[in-house]
Design an enzyme around this catalytic site. Structure first.
Site, PDB file in Angstrom:
ATOM      1  N   GLY A  16       0.924  -1.062  -0.022  1.00 41.07           N
ATOM      2  CA  GLY A  16      -0.093   0.022  -0.055  1.00 41.07           C
ATOM      3  C   GLY A  16       0.937   1.067  -0.080  1.00 41.07           C
ATOM      4  NE  ARG A  77      -1.463  -4.942  -0.337  1.00 38.51           N
ATOM      5  CZ  ARG A  77      -1.997  -3.950  -0.134  1.00 38.51           C
ATOM      6  NH1 ARG A  77      -2.519  -3.168  -1.365  1.00 38.51           N
ATOM      7  NH2 ARG A  77      -1.801  -3.199   0.861  1.00 38.51           N
ATOM      8  CG  ASP A 108       5.136  -8.299   8.253  1.00 33.82           C
ATOM      9  OD1 ASP A 108       5.778  -8.086   9.238  1.00 33.82           O
ATOM     10  OD2 ASP A 108       4.615  -9.495   8.087  1.00 33.82           O
ATOM     11  CB  THR A 131       2.659   0.389   6.454  1.00 32.38           C
ATOM     12  OG1 THR A 131       1.168   0.238   6.940  1.00 32.38           O
ATOM     13  CG2 THR A 131       3.452   0.494   7.648  1.00 32.38           C
ATOM     14  CG  ASP A 133      -2.543  -0.039   8.723  1.00 32.37           C
ATOM     15  OD1 ASP A 133      -3.409   0.865   8.726  1.00 32.37           O
ATOM     16  OD2 ASP A 133      -2.268  -0.938   7.891  1.00 32.37           O
ATOM     17  CG  ASP A 135       0.947  -2.709  10.837  1.00 29.50           C
ATOM     18  OD1 ASP A 135       1.752  -1.920  10.238  1.00 29.50           O
ATOM     19  OD2 ASP A 135      -0.065  -3.549  10.458  1.00 29.50           O
ATOM     20  NE  ARG A 177      -6.017  -6.735   6.203  1.00 31.83           N
ATOM     21  CZ  ARG A 177      -5.234  -6.031   5.440  1.00 31.83           C
ATOM     22  NH1 ARG A 177      -5.757  -4.861   4.962  1.00 31.83           N
ATOM     23  NH2 ARG A 177      -4.164  -6.424   5.322  1.00 31.83           N
TER      24      ARG A 177
END
Length: 328
Positions: A16, A77, A108, A131, A133, A135, A177
């Site tokens: 992304g 992706r 990741d 990213t 996120d 995360d 997500r």
């Protein structure tokens, strides 16, 4: 690999997109040029590596991009890169361009691909955390996170005006997500009434208690921030489940969605991405390879891919507690 062995490097973005990726590309290209290295940009991530979409990049190619969202190298992706045949073709293309090392900007999945590929073909990789996120283990912040939070907060500020004017309850869904970082920071930064994230157990009964307390206090409106990956479902599902409980407040649902990925990166993201892009080249020249590069306590930090990939990064308990306290 010694410094003298690196002459040509490649940089690409994968997965992304995230605001600040262009700033990272710019820093990689200009730091490499300063060190008299040749730089190739690979378009569309691992798919581009397989298809041979390489282009030489000079200082002028990255002028006037630091303020742009998205990625000038495009991203994708790649299912083909999961296959041995795809990785073999990618390795052949890297050899054709005499690439000595790669800098991968992504999440990741990007790091996982880099680890497998580097082990198979002995090509040094450094991964930069790109990213929204936030995360990824091994860095306090990821490229794009700060911009995404600012975008979400700006949206919630506007929603607050309508909620206040009409005595309404809004459920606002943000991206995340598997991670609640955007939701948690957005809730705190916007003064939301509650936040629902995957990492914290919040039942429907807990949420009903919050809403009843708000009503008892005479609070005229409420805003609930929901991470899209919350176990109880997204904002629409939660709002529907609570329909009877909140009928008098005319509940509304807003999904901010991909607005969080776009737009000009904040000053923080530009600085973070520039530092990481610059440090990635320096670390390669200092012999580092097959590591994820991040910033911890404002210092550059490297983690071997196998120590970073797949490790859960959970928001600090103190922030989760603080969000609840400040919402009272």
């Amino acid at each position: 690999m010694d410094r003298k062995d690196i002459r040509r490097i490649a940089v690409f973005t994968s997965g992304g997109d995230a605001p600040g990726m262009n700033a990272a590309i710019r820093a990689v290209v200009r730091t490499a040029a300063w060190n008299k290295l040749h730089v190739y940009g690979i378009e569309r991530g691992y798919d581009g590596m397989i298809d041979g979409h390489f282009k030489r990049m000079e200082r002028r190619d990255v002028a006037n991009i630091i303020q742009r969202g998205g990625t000038i190298l495009r991203t994708a992706r790649s299912e083909r890169f999961r296959t041995k045949e795809g990785r073999a073709q990618a390795a052949e293309n890297l050899r054709a361009y005499d690439i000595d090392a790669c800098i991968a900007i992504g999440g990741d999945g990007t790091f996982t691909g880099a680890q497998v590929f580097s082990e198979e073909y002995n090509i040094p990789f450094i991964g930069l955390p790109g990213t929204i996120d936030n995360d990824l283990f091994g860095t306090d912040y990821t490229i794009g996170f700060d911009t995404a939070v600012n975008t979400a907060i700006d949206a919630v500020d506007k929603i607050r005006d309508t909620a206040d004017s009409h005595n309404r309850l809004f459920f606002v869904e943000v991206m995340g997500r598997n991670s609640g970082y955007i939701a948690l920071h957005t809730a705190i930064g916007s003064g939301a009434s509650a936040v629902l994230i995957p990492e914290a157990e919040t039942s429907m009964d807990d949420l009903k208690v919050v809403l009843r307390k708000n009503k008892a206090r005479g609070k005229l409106f409420s805003i609930i921030i929901v991470a899209e990956g919350h176990p109880m479902g997204g904002a629409a599902g939660i709002a529907a489940t609570l329909k009877d409980e909140v009928a008098m407040m005319e509940p509304k649902v807003t999904v901010i969605g991909h607005l969080q990925r776009g737009g000009s990166p904040t000053a923080f993201d530009r600085m973070l991405a520039s530092r990481l892009g610059h440090n990635a080249v320096e670390e390669l020249l200092n012999g580092k390879e097959n590591v994820a590069l991040g910033v911890v306590n404002d210092l550059p930090t490297c983690y071997p891919f196998h120590e970073s990939i797949g490790r859960e990064k959970i928001p600090r308990e103190e922030l989760i507690k603080m969000a609840s306290i400040l919402a009272i």
